[in-house]
Motif scaffolding. Structure first.
Motif, mmCIF file in Angstrom:
data_model
loop_
_atom_site.group_PDB
_atom_site.id
_atom_site.type_symbol
_atom_site.label_atom_id
_atom_site.label_comp_id
_atom_site.label_asym_id
_atom_site.label_seq_id
_atom_site.Cartn_x
_atom_site.Cartn_y
_atom_site.Cartn_z
ATOM 1 N N TYR A 58 58.422 110.844 13.026
ATOM 2 C CA TYR A 58 58.322 111.461 14.186
ATOM 3 C C TYR A 58 59.925 112.048 14.628
ATOM 4 C CZ TYR A 58 58.301 112.343 19.126
ATOM 5 O OH TYR A 58 58.458 112.950 20.367
ATOM 6 N N GLU A 59 60.914 111.231 14.474
ATOM 7 C CA GLU A 59 62.227 111.691 15.135
ATOM 8 C C GLU A 59 62.614 112.942 14.121
ATOM 9 O OE1 GLU A 59 64.251 107.907 14.700
ATOM 10 O OE2 GLU A 59 63.714 107.321 16.776
ATOM 11 N N ARG A 100 61.830 120.524 15.372
ATOM 12 C CA ARG A 100 61.160 120.910 16.486
ATOM 13 C C ARG A 100 59.632 121.378 16.064
ATOM 14 N NH1 ARG A 100 64.652 122.882 20.393
ATOM 15 N NH2 ARG A 100 66.837 122.974 19.665
ATOM 16 N N LEU A 101 59.113 120.418 15.301
ATOM 17 C CA LEU A 101 58.036 120.554 14.665
ATOM 18 C C LEU A 101 56.797 119.387 15.336
ATOM 19 C CD1 LEU A 101 58.539 120.870 10.812
ATOM 20 C CD2 LEU A 101 57.631 122.730 12.447
ATOM 21 N N SER A 102 57.301 118.547 16.172
ATOM 22 C CA SER A 102 56.511 117.719 16.841
ATOM 23 C C SER A 102 55.364 118.131 17.659
ATOM 24 C CB SER A 102 57.211 116.706 17.563
ATOM 25 O OG SER A 102 58.091 117.114 18.541
ATOM 26 N N LYS A 103 55.601 119.203 18.556
ATOM 27 C CA LYS A 103 54.761 119.820 19.331
ATOM 28 C C LYS A 103 53.778 120.652 18.461
ATOM 29 C CE LYS A 103 57.718 120.715 23.279
ATOM 30 N NZ LYS A 103 58.639 121.582 24.050
ATOM 31 N N MET A 134 48.676 110.695 8.349
ATOM 32 C CA MET A 134 48.860 111.950 8.907
ATOM 33 C C MET A 134 48.115 111.793 10.357
ATOM 34 S SD MET A 134 50.706 114.294 7.474
ATOM 35 C CE MET A 134 50.333 115.661 8.722
ATOM 36 N N TYR A 135 46.973 111.167 10.270
ATOM 37 C CA TYR A 135 46.004 110.937 11.812
ATOM 38 C C TYR A 135 47.190 110.089 12.558
ATOM 39 C CZ TYR A 135 42.887 108.977 15.043
ATOM 40 O OH TYR A 135 42.049 108.724 16.013
ATOM 41 N N LYS A 136 47.882 109.087 12.287
ATOM 42 C CA LYS A 136 48.724 108.383 12.881
ATOM 43 C C LYS A 136 50.021 109.288 13.375
ATOM 44 C CE LYS A 136 49.497 104.761 10.081
ATOM 45 N NZ LYS A 136 50.201 103.561 9.887
ATOM 46 N N LEU A 137 50.573 110.125 12.632
ATOM 47 C CA LEU A 137 51.557 110.640 12.870
ATOM 48 C C LEU A 137 51.093 111.691 14.138
ATOM 49 C CD1 LEU A 137 54.609 111.293 12.442
ATOM 50 C CD2 LEU A 137 53.929 112.907 10.793
ATOM 51 N N GLY A 138 50.063 112.392 13.940
ATOM 52 C CA GLY A 138 49.339 113.366 14.937
ATOM 53 C C GLY A 138 49.196 112.760 16.275
ATOM 54 N N TYR A 139 48.554 111.605 16.146
ATOM 55 C CA TYR A 139 48.108 110.797 17.520
ATOM 56 C C TYR A 139 49.707 110.384 18.122
ATOM 57 C CZ TYR A 139 46.114 107.356 20.815
ATOM 58 O OH TYR A 139 45.924 106.759 21.810
ATOM 59 N N TYR A 140 50.422 110.153 17.520
ATOM 60 C CA TYR A 140 51.760 109.778 18.062
ATOM 61 C C TYR A 140 52.523 110.921 18.707
ATOM 62 C CZ TYR A 140 56.080 107.052 18.986
ATOM 63 O OH TYR A 140 57.056 106.538 19.761
ATOM 64 N N CYS A 141 52.422 111.933 18.053
ATOM 65 C CA CYS A 141 52.918 113.214 18.454
ATOM 66 C C CYS A 141 52.289 113.803 19.749
ATOM 67 C CB CYS A 141 52.902 114.404 17.321
ATOM 68 S SG CYS A 141 54.247 114.164 16.295
#
Length: 293
Positions: free
Chosen positions: A242-243, A249-252, A281-288
């Protein structure tokens, strides 16, 4: 000598207690087994677990209000009468006749972690996501691998430690939902430079959640990660990802992608043969998406 401490919630752990009781009796050690029922609503489980009280040196504590994952373990430690505390989850299964003896061989360390394992075959298609995730992780659970990152590899599923050290740390009671209480505890062990030893003395995880249940527990763990982010720096691969996305600048963009794809991702992960890459990818998307809120 040894206090064996087992928190339980809607789970019959009588077989586990019988197995542990038999081993402790054969060893002839001073011991106790304490099970704490965290206000389980299922009466059948509560009634079955009351059989534990009939065994010598064993007792069941029944709580009227749910304490949550951290507070229930702290409560068990407060009830313990012996120097060494052996914690385990209620769905743990003994896989060795020398399970307790193998732990007691290592009392020159302050913390001893035996590891965990899973059945060789998929119990049911309904639990395929958690099973696939855990079996992939099992490959990295040998003691020599865990010893390379001793604090990062600490897990609460089964471990033994000195009671005095536990009382100096205790589980962070801000954590009430599933997830990352072991990470925070490992961070504190590292801060204190505790003498931690990883051995090959695993218990088998018997209770595996359905795919839908595991996704909900995953979301709870990610909410904990977001709430405790400052304490988790350097201790979570997903937080590192995530960091990196944030710096680019991709988290949004990932959060927006997840908002459109969440239902489709959920369907793919809860049906058929789930992809572990897709799960990440699901976890990363949910965290973002959490961070955007």
């Amino acid at each position: 000598m040894l206090s064996i401490l087992i928190p339980t919630y809607n789970y019959d752990c009588t077989q586990l207690v019988h197995d542990l009781h038999e081993q402790a009796e054969l060893l002839g050690i001073d011991y106790e087994i304490i099970v704490a029922d965290d206000a389980s609503p299922l009466q059948a489980c509560k009634e079955k677990n009351r059989e534990i009280n009939a065994l010598p040196h064993c007792r069941l504590i029944e709580l009227e209000q749910n304490l949550g994952r951290a507070r229930i373990r702290n409560r068990l430690a407060d009830e313990a009468q012996h120097e060494w505390l052996l914690f385990m989850d209620a769905d743990a299964e003994v896989t060795s006749r020398d399970f307790i003896a193998n732990y007691l061989k290592h009392t020159d360390a302050e913390v001893i972690c035996g590891g965990l394992c899973h059945a060789d075959t998929l119990p049911s298609p309904e639990v395929s996501l958690r099973y696939a995730y855990e079996k992939r992780a099992d490959k990295r659970r040998a003691s020599h691998y865990r010893a390379q990152r001793p604090y990062e590899q600490f897990i609460t599923f089964c471990f033994m430690m000195k009671g005095s050290l536990f009382q100096a740390i205790r589980f962070d009671e801000r954590i009430t939902e599933y997830g990352h209480e072991d990470t925070l505890f490992g961070v504190e062990l590292e801060r204190r430079q505790a003498n931690i030893r990883h051995i090959d003395n695993p218990m088998r995880q018997g209770g595996i959640e359905t795919n839908s249940e595991f996704l909900e527990k995953t979301r709870a763990a990610l909410r904990n990660l977001a709430a405790m982010e400052d304490s988790m720096q350097g201790h979570s691969s997903l937080l590192g990802a995530y960091e990196l996305l944030s710096r680019w600048r991709l988290s949004k963009w990932i959060a927006r992608w997840f908002a459109h794809k969440e239902q489709a991702l959920t369907e793919r992960l809860t049906q058929g043969a789930p992809s572990i890459g897709l799960f990440f990818m699901y976890k990363l998307g949910y965290y973002c998406s959490l961070k955007q809120k």
